[in-house]
Design a protein around this motif. Structure first.
Motif, short mmCIF file in Angstrom:
data_model
loop_
_atom_site.label_atom_id
_atom_site.label_comp_id
_atom_site.label_asym_id
_atom_site.label_seq_id
_atom_site.Cartn_x
_atom_site.Cartn_y
_atom_site.Cartn_z
N ALA A 294 0.82 -1.22 0.00
CA ALA A 294 0.00 0.00 0.00
C ALA A 294 0.85 1.26 0.00
CB ALA A 294 -0.93 0.00 1.21
N SER A 295 2.05 1.18 0.57
CA SER A 295 2.96 2.34 0.58
C SER A 295 3.88 2.32 -0.63
CB SER A 295 3.77 2.37 1.87
OG SER A 295 4.52 1.17 2.01
N TYR A 296 3.69 1.36 -1.53
CA TYR A 296 4.47 1.23 -2.77
C TYR A 296 5.97 1.13 -2.47
CZ TYR A 296 0.04 2.56 -4.82
OH TYR A 296 -1.29 2.60 -5.16
N ASN A 297 6.28 0.40 -1.41
CA ASN A 297 7.67 0.14 -1.07
C ASN A 297 8.04 -1.23 -1.65
OD1 ASN A 297 10.14 -0.52 0.22
ND2 ASN A 297 9.65 0.89 1.89
N PHE A 298 8.63 -1.20 -2.82
CA PHE A 298 8.87 -2.44 -3.56
C PHE A 298 9.81 -3.38 -2.81
CE2 PHE A 298 11.37 -4.71 -6.89
CZ PHE A 298 10.35 -5.50 -7.37
N ALA A 299 10.91 -2.85 -2.28
CA ALA A 299 11.88 -3.70 -1.58
C ALA A 299 11.25 -4.36 -0.35
CB ALA A 299 13.11 -2.88 -1.19
N ASP A 300 10.47 -3.58 0.42
CA ASP A 300 9.82 -4.14 1.60
C ASP A 300 8.79 -5.20 1.23
OD1 ASP A 300 11.33 -2.72 3.32
OD2 ASP A 300 9.71 -1.49 4.15
N THR A 301 8.08 -4.97 0.14
CA THR A 301 7.10 -5.96 -0.31
C THR A 301 7.76 -7.30 -0.61
OG1 THR A 301 5.71 -4.21 -1.26
CG2 THR A 301 5.29 -6.46 -1.99
N LEU A 302 8.86 -7.26 -1.35
CA LEU A 302 9.59 -8.49 -1.64
C LEU A 302 10.10 -9.14 -0.36
CD1 LEU A 302 11.74 -7.61 -4.79
CD2 LEU A 302 9.53 -8.74 -4.68
N HIS A 303 10.61 -8.31 0.55
CA HIS A 303 11.15 -8.83 1.81
C HIS A 303 10.06 -9.56 2.61
CE1 HIS A 303 13.13 -9.04 5.69
NE2 HIS A 303 12.13 -8.36 6.24
N HIS A 304 8.89 -8.95 2.74
CA HIS A 304 7.83 -9.56 3.54
C HIS A 304 7.29 -10.83 2.87
CE1 HIS A 304 7.67 -5.68 5.73
NE2 HIS A 304 7.23 -6.44 6.70
N ILE A 305 7.20 -10.83 1.55
CA ILE A 305 6.72 -12.04 0.87
C ILE A 305 7.70 -13.18 1.06
CG2 ILE A 305 6.27 -13.04 -1.40
CD1 ILE A 305 4.94 -10.45 -2.20
N ASN A 306 8.99 -12.87 1.07
CA ASN A 306 10.00 -13.92 1.25
C ASN A 306 9.99 -14.51 2.66
OD1 ASN A 306 10.98 -13.80 -1.37
ND2 ASN A 306 12.45 -12.18 -0.89
N LEU A 307 9.31 -13.87 3.60
CA LEU A 307 9.23 -14.39 4.96
C LEU A 307 8.22 -15.53 5.08
CD1 LEU A 307 9.24 -11.07 7.05
CD2 LEU A 307 11.15 -12.64 6.68
N PHE A 308 7.36 -15.70 4.07
CA PHE A 308 6.29 -16.68 4.17
C PHE A 308 6.79 -18.09 3.86
CE2 PHE A 308 3.63 -13.00 4.05
CZ PHE A 308 2.46 -13.37 4.69
N PRO A 309 6.33 -19.06 4.63
CA PRO A 309 6.62 -20.46 4.28
C PRO A 309 5.65 -20.95 3.21
CG PRO A 309 5.30 -20.39 6.28
CD PRO A 309 5.55 -18.95 5.88
N GLU A 310 5.98 -22.08 2.64
CA GLU A 310 5.03 -22.74 1.74
C GLU A 310 3.96 -23.40 2.60
OE1 GLU A 310 4.74 -22.50 -1.35
OE2 GLU A 310 6.61 -21.53 -1.88
N PRO A 311 2.72 -23.54 2.11
CA PRO A 311 2.27 -23.22 0.75
C PRO A 311 1.77 -21.79 0.57
CG PRO A 311 0.51 -24.30 1.93
CD PRO A 311 1.67 -24.20 2.90
N TYR A 312 1.88 -20.96 1.63
CA TYR A 312 1.32 -19.62 1.56
C TYR A 312 2.04 -18.75 0.53
CZ TYR A 312 -0.41 -21.33 6.02
OH TYR A 312 -0.98 -22.10 6.99
N ALA A 313 3.37 -18.90 0.43
CA ALA A 313 4.15 -18.02 -0.44
C ALA A 313 3.75 -18.14 -1.90
CB ALA A 313 5.64 -18.31 -0.28
N SER A 314 3.39 -19.35 -2.34
CA SER A 314 3.05 -19.56 -3.74
C SER A 314 1.54 -19.51 -4.00
CB SER A 314 3.61 -20.91 -4.21
OG SER A 314 3.09 -21.96 -3.41
#
Length: 611
Positions: A294-314
């Motif tokens: 929502a804040s259009y912070n691209f780097a933070d978005t990638l960082h937070h998504i990478n914190l998720f385990p499977e199967p949630y990440a995909s």
């Protein structure tokens, strides 16, 4: 033997038939029995059941018409007064139906008339959510956020309120949300909101940092009465058949009547506090992703998504957020690749984010893929506003701008609050040089959502057409303040360079450097930097940038043209003509620009060079 006219109506039979019909999605049957029940009883409870049947069958207007006829309900029915749950239930149902049909002013009045002490935790939080929703769509963002915050504090698992709050307040929301989903809250929430099966009501946890040392047991609230589920093989209680395999419940258990105790069971039982801790950890991660996006912070978005385990990440939810983040950052190839993977794994998903997939395809001029996507969505739901937006982009990419406007307007007609469709419609008017219509569409989008950066960018583009450089720079600045992506920052820098003052040139250079900090190999940003340095007469720096860019983009005509301009300004005639000829050979469309540069050199006009 004749029927006794004094016998009571078969209320129990009707209620069970209604429940059975709703469970089997036989809405016509449910409506028939609900009308019979209301004719027999004629009270608030039967009115609520009939209204609910209309709502669940998708007949929102019928639900509104029915409940409006009896509103205010106190004048038509004898109620118990303060704390009457049946009255609150009907009022809530009426309010939701009004919201769903976009009657926001009426809905707000109805929701505010519900007595708070007639509501349980779940219903109270739901009313707060709807009030926030209403205020958001009536441009009262501050009041909307207040309602969302109250809703989340009342019931932390009302995720629609979390999404609404984060969308309204972006990065500021995370500081408030994170403590709510702290794992340390697990024991407290287990007691407040969750049932606990017998034998698991007490959980002993180890104190942090002292393995094996027990702390005071956490006692979770055990409900006064656990609902016993009827086995699915139980025979029907209606008639003499063997049943349908669906458990029969009274209508009152289908939609919970407000007025239940504070520690009501709002969700199924959990086994341990540890299970709830895991769940809170996931919710915290989801909130982090939403806030970053929502804040259009691209780097933070990638960082937070990478914190998720499977199967949630995909899963589709996060992959859609990731794809939109690529689009917002101007990485259209990556956005398309992510969307394509999402379509392969979940082809049934008609997600609003598919609009950004179509816009990414438009940016890459992939007209065939756009046409294929639009045909797939037509088969799924041709009346969806998402489908209309994709169709608009499909026509726009091949130059059919009037047809594109028609489809974008259809999306707005289906959903009058569709800010993205309105912004895209403005872009089509801009391409047709219909500037007044473009401005109207952009301002309509901004009025509904002040953070709609596409519309702010569109207003800047209109100002460029009108050669109002100061106004263009201001609008581009607003767009890039919302979403500091390379395309928007470079548009802002371009507008600044049209104002030949040292302060504007320095600001333009700083703006371009912001892009290069995150993407040092961004070709367009490096080109723009070289042009700005040339305009500031910093020739050696401009030459260094141009030579470096030529190594990575040797066949780009504009790079050769820039280097030729630099050498011309430095007085190196042979090298200047060499690069001018290279630019002309790479792209004949640059002939006028190259001829202009050659003539300037031949005439000895080395001053006033444009950046």
């Amino acid at each position: 033997m004749g029927h006794d006219p004094c016998s009571p109506p078969p209320v129990g039979v009707l209620e069970q038939l209604i429940t059975q019909s709703l469970e089997l999605y036989l809405h016509e049957d449910a409506r028939f029995y609900a009308e019979m029940l209301h004719a027999a009883k004629g009270d608030l409870a039967s009115l609520a059941i009939l209204g609910e049947v209309h709502m669940k069958s998708g007949d929102l207007q019928k639900c509104v018409n029915l409940l409006r006829h009896f509103y205010p309900f106190q004048e038509h029915f004898m109620t118990k007064g303060k704390g009457d749950g049946k009255l609150a239930k009907v009022q809530y149902l009426y309010g939701v139906a009004l919201v769903r049909t976009h009657r926001y002013q009426e809905a707000e009045t109805v929701f505010k008339s519900i007595r708070e002490d007639a509501l349980g935790i779940g219903e109270r939080s739901a009313v707060l959510y709807w009030l926030g929703h209403i205020k958001k769509f009536t441009s009262r963002d501050t009041h909307a956020m207040e309602c969302y915050v109250k809703c989340i504090h009342t019931y932390p698992f009302r995720w629609s309120a979390v999404e609404g709050f984060i969308a309204s307040s972006a990065a500021k929301a995370l500081g408030m949300i994170e403590p709510i989903y702290s794992e340390s809250k697990a024991a407290e929430y287990a007691g407040m909101y969750f049932d606990c099966p017998e034998g698991a009501a007490t959980v002993t946890e180890e104190a942090p940092g002292t393995p094996g040392t027990p702390v005071t047991p956490v006692t979770m609230a055990t409900p006064k009465k656990l609902v016993k589920r009827t086995p699915t093989t139980a025979p029907s209680k209606v008639g003499t058949g063997t049943g349908t395999g669906v458990a029969r419940k009274r209508v009152g258990s289908v939609t919970k009547v407000p007025g239940t105790p504070e520690k009501e069971s709002l969700v199924p039982p959990v086994n341990t506090v540890a299970e709830l801790k895991t769940f809170l950890g996931l919710l915290s991660k989801y909130a982090g992703v939403l806030a970053a996006c929502a804040s259009y912070n691209f780097a933070d978005t990638l960082h937070h998504i990478n914190l998720f385990p499977e199967p949630y990440a995909s899963a589709g939810y996060l992959q859609g957020i990731l794809a939109k983040a690529f689009y917002d950052e101007g990485l259209y190839t990556e956005a398309c690749s992510t969307f394509e993977a999402l379509r392969r794994s979940e082809p049934y998903r008609l997600d609003p984010k598919l609009m950004y997939y179509s816009s990414s395809l438009w940016q890459l001029q992939r007209d065939k893929q756009l046409a294929h996507l639009s045909q797939e969505l037509i088969q799924m739901d041709k009346l969806s506003p998402v489908t209309q937006v994709v169709l608009g982009n499909t026509h726009s990419v091949v130059g059919e701008h009037p047809s594109a406007i028609t489809f974008f307007q259809r999306a707005c007609n289906i959903d009058r609050y569709h800010v993205y469709a309105s912004a895209l419609k403005g872009m089509e008017h801009l391409m047709l040089e219909e500037l007044d219509d473009a401005v109207q569409a952009f301002r309509s989008s901004i009025r509904l959502d002040p953070r709609q950066y596409t519309a702010w960018h569109g207003l800047g583009a209109v100002a460029v057409k009108q050669e109002k450089w100061k106004e263009a720079a201001e609008n581009f600045k607003r767009a890039s303040a919302i979403n500091p992506s390379p395309p928007l920052l470079l548009a802002y820098a371009s507008a600044l360079t049209e104002e030949p003052t040292p302060a504007c040139q320095e600001l333009a250079l700083a703006t371009v450097n912001r892009v290069l900090v995150h993407q040092p190999n961004h070709s367009l940003a490096r080109l723009r930097k070289g042009e700005i340095l040339l305009g500031m007469n910093r020739l050696h720096e401009a030459k260094e940038v141009a030579i470096g860019l030529l190594e990575s983009c040797p066949k780009e005509s504009k790079v050769n043209l820039l280097l030729g301009r630099v050498y011309r300004r430095m007085g190196e005639k042979i090298k200047a003509l060499q690069y001018f000829n290279s630019a002309l050979g790479l792209d004949p469309k640059d002939t006028p620009a190259v001829r202009y540069e050659v003539e300037k050199y031949q005439d000895g006009l080395d001053s006033g060079d444009e950046a």
